[in-house]
Design an enzyme around this catalytic site. Structure first.
Site, mmCIF file in Angstrom:
data_model
loop_
_atom_site.group_PDB
_atom_site.id
_atom_site.type_symbol
_atom_site.label_atom_id
_atom_site.label_comp_id
_atom_site.label_asym_id
_atom_site.label_seq_id
_atom_site.Cartn_x
_atom_site.Cartn_y
_atom_site.Cartn_z
ATOM 1 N N TYR A 1 -30.066 -37.774 13.037
ATOM 2 C CA TYR A 1 -29.571 -37.648 14.420
ATOM 3 C C TYR A 1 -30.541 -38.264 15.429
ATOM 4 O O TYR A 1 -30.203 -39.226 16.143
ATOM 5 C CB TYR A 1 -29.325 -36.165 14.710
ATOM 6 N N ASP B 1 -35.161 -44.505 4.799
ATOM 7 C CA ASP B 1 -34.452 -43.215 4.778
ATOM 8 C C ASP B 1 -33.870 -43.018 3.384
ATOM 9 O O ASP B 1 -33.371 -43.968 2.775
ATOM 10 C CB ASP B 1 -33.327 -43.246 5.831
ATOM 11 N N ASP C 1 -37.799 -43.010 -0.332
ATOM 12 C CA ASP C 1 -38.125 -41.594 -0.208
ATOM 13 C C ASP C 1 -39.627 -41.434 0.013
ATOM 14 O O ASP C 1 -40.430 -41.988 -0.754
ATOM 15 C CB ASP C 1 -37.702 -40.896 -1.505
ATOM 16 N N SER D 1 -42.944 -30.726 17.532
ATOM 17 C CA SER D 1 -41.974 -29.742 18.022
ATOM 18 C C SER D 1 -42.665 -28.646 18.823
ATOM 19 O O SER D 1 -43.784 -28.232 18.491
ATOM 20 C CB SER D 1 -41.269 -29.105 16.829
ATOM 21 N N TYR E 1 -41.510 -23.979 9.633
ATOM 22 C CA TYR E 1 -41.196 -25.249 10.297
ATOM 23 C C TYR E 1 -42.247 -25.574 11.367
ATOM 24 O O TYR E 1 -42.857 -26.649 11.368
ATOM 25 C CB TYR E 1 -39.792 -25.195 10.914
ATOM 26 N N LYS F 1 -45.355 -28.604 11.492
ATOM 27 C CA LYS F 1 -45.610 -29.568 12.575
ATOM 28 C C LYS F 1 -47.053 -29.432 13.078
ATOM 29 O O LYS F 1 -47.722 -30.428 13.362
ATOM 30 C CB LYS F 1 -44.613 -29.353 13.722
ATOM 31 N N HIS G 1 -27.173 -26.041 14.781
ATOM 32 C CA HIS G 1 -27.571 -26.115 16.184
ATOM 33 C C HIS G 1 -26.479 -25.611 17.128
ATOM 34 O O HIS G 1 -25.286 -25.718 16.831
ATOM 35 C CB HIS G 1 -27.986 -27.547 16.538
ATOM 36 N N GLY H 1 -37.099 -15.831 13.223
ATOM 37 C CA GLY H 1 -37.918 -16.982 13.595
ATOM 38 C C GLY H 1 -37.651 -17.519 14.987
ATOM 39 O O GLY H 1 -38.337 -18.431 15.439
HETATM 40 N N1 UDP Z 1 -27.786 -20.198 18.333
HETATM 41 C C1 UDP Z 1 -26.687 -19.334 18.386
HETATM 42 N N2 UDP Z 1 -25.572 -19.679 17.675
HETATM 43 C C2 UDP Z 1 -25.502 -20.800 16.892
HETATM 44 C C3 UDP Z 1 -26.637 -21.659 16.855
HETATM 45 C C4 UDP Z 1 -27.748 -21.301 17.582
HETATM 46 O O1 UDP Z 1 -26.709 -18.319 19.077
HETATM 47 O O2 UDP Z 1 -24.466 -21.049 16.249
HETATM 48 C C5 UDP Z 1 -28.969 -19.857 19.142
HETATM 49 C C6 UDP Z 1 -30.249 -19.745 18.339
HETATM 50 O O3 UDP Z 1 -30.410 -18.445 17.823
HETATM 51 C C7 UDP Z 1 -31.310 -20.128 19.383
HETATM 52 C C8 UDP Z 1 -30.578 -21.147 20.273
HETATM 53 O O4 UDP Z 1 -29.179 -20.926 20.034
HETATM 54 O O5 UDP Z 1 -31.612 -19.004 20.173
HETATM 55 C C9 UDP Z 1 -30.918 -22.582 19.935
HETATM 56 O O6 UDP Z 1 -30.789 -22.733 18.535
HETATM 57 P P1 UDP Z 1 -30.751 -24.158 17.836
HETATM 58 O O7 UDP Z 1 -30.550 -23.905 16.366
HETATM 59 O O8 UDP Z 1 -29.756 -25.046 18.500
HETATM 60 O O9 UDP Z 1 -32.181 -24.786 18.117
HETATM 61 P P2 UDP Z 1 -33.674 -24.229 17.840
HETATM 62 O O10 UDP Z 1 -34.122 -23.654 19.164
HETATM 63 O O11 UDP Z 1 -33.630 -23.233 16.719
HETATM 64 O O12 UDP Z 1 -34.428 -25.465 17.477
#
Ligand code: UDP
Length: 323
Positions: free
Chosen positions: A11, A31, A51, A117, A141, A145, A187, A278
């Protein structure tokens, strides 16, 4: 410049490749297509199916590309997955990353713009988050980083590899041509838009008891094109440095769902679920340092613009890329 991009079929990588090419750079994409998509690789780039776990193959590809700089996007990047499979994160993001760094040393490549990150800060005690905050990751994760950044400091000191660490906050949105297609998708924005597209019945909101205005997590969403422009500016940097990279505004999960309802004009049902392991409660960037040192300025800071670009891409590609 000639740029060697690992993970250029993913992405963030695919859109950074597109923008590098638009800016006149030459790009080799390396990739293994484990997560990325061949159709996400801009046809103007040279593509190598390889890889990073293969040290010799990585070295050969790097030598053939003879780049001025490396941009590594190939990595595992899901906080929740890392809480279950830490080994995958240390293997892919740290051990395989060492293969890339050693190939750079062998081939005399002296510059890297690293996809870091904000997860390396864990749960900060204040926002907006500046670069000086302590590094205290809450997930493997984020730890992976932090470890790569620490390695870069020594590769700089010992081998003269100049690095720019870009600590992304939440990358979102799409270009006209390329967008977000993770399988499975975890996401927030693509999951909310999947409901709008009728591919899912409802969006799940993870955690409503955080100490935030509406109890849901606050994140800083940065348009993928603004993130790409930071990479291009980072190529001009002549010092080893770390920058936080976000739009500077925090939105709760519920506000994001609401923004998606406004942009799509659809109701988008949501259901409240327990917290996701997390997840820090609140992550908002201060991007003052990259603004003042590299002149970076987001062109699309508004959440509705970010969501609108993602919505346009998902409507045009309801099933994502071809497999
Ligand atoms: N989140 C949510 N529902 C979803 C996906 C994510 O409530 O289907 C919440 C997640 O718990 C976090 C925020 O949205 O608080 C952003 O999550 P994402 O996975 O997009 O990015 P991250 O911050 O983990 O990199």
């Amino acid at each position: 410049m000639r740029i060697f991009v690992t993970g250029g079929a993913g992405y963030i990588g695919s859109i950074c490749v597109e923008e590098l090419l638009n800016a006149g750079h030459e790009v080799t994409v390396f990739d293994n297509l484990s997560k990325g998509h061949r159709d996400a690789v801009d046809p103007r780039a040279k593509f190598v199916n390889g890889d990073l776990a293969d040290a010799e193959g990585t070295r050969q590809a790097l030598r053939a590309a003879a780049p001025d700089a490396v941009m590594p996007f190939a990595a595992s990047s899901l906080v929740p997955e890392s809480m279950v499979y830490p080994s995958k994160y240390f293997q892919n993001n740290v051990a395989n990353g060492i293969n890339l760094l050693d190939a750079m040393v062998d081939c005399g490549v002296k510059r890297i713009v690293f996809s870091s990150s904000c997860a390396l800060f864990g749960a900060p005690d204040r926002v907006p988050m500046t670069e000086e905050l302590p590094v205290k990751p809450l997930s493997p994760y984020g730890q992976s980083k932090a470890m790569f950044e620490q390695m870069l400091r020594w590769y700089d000191q010992i081998h003269g590899i100049q690095y720019v660490n870009l600590r992304y906050f939440n990358a979102a949105g799409a270009s006209q041509r390329f967008g977000e297609d993770h399988r499975p998708e975890t996401h927030l924005i693509p999951n909310v838009l999947a409901v709008a597209l009728g591919k899912k019945d409802q969006v799940e909101i993870y955690g409503t008891d955080y100490m935030t205005p509406d109890g849901t997590c606050v994140r800083d969403y940065i348009h993928i094109l603004d993130l790409a422009s930071a990479h291009i500016l980072a190529l001009q940097s002549r010092q080893s440095v770390s920058y936080n990279l976000g739009s500077g505004d925090g939105y709760t999960v519920k506000q994001v769902v609401e923004a998606c309802r406004r942009v799509t004009g659809l109701p988008i049902p949501a259901i409240e679920r327990p917290r996701r392991p997390g997840d820090p409660p609140k992550l908002v960037a201060s991007s003052k340092k990259i603004a003042s040192e590299l002149g970076w300025k987001p062109k699309f800071p508004k959440l509705t613009d970010i969501v609108a670009s993602a919505w346009a891409w998902h409507r045009a590609h309801p099933d994502g890329y071809r497999e």
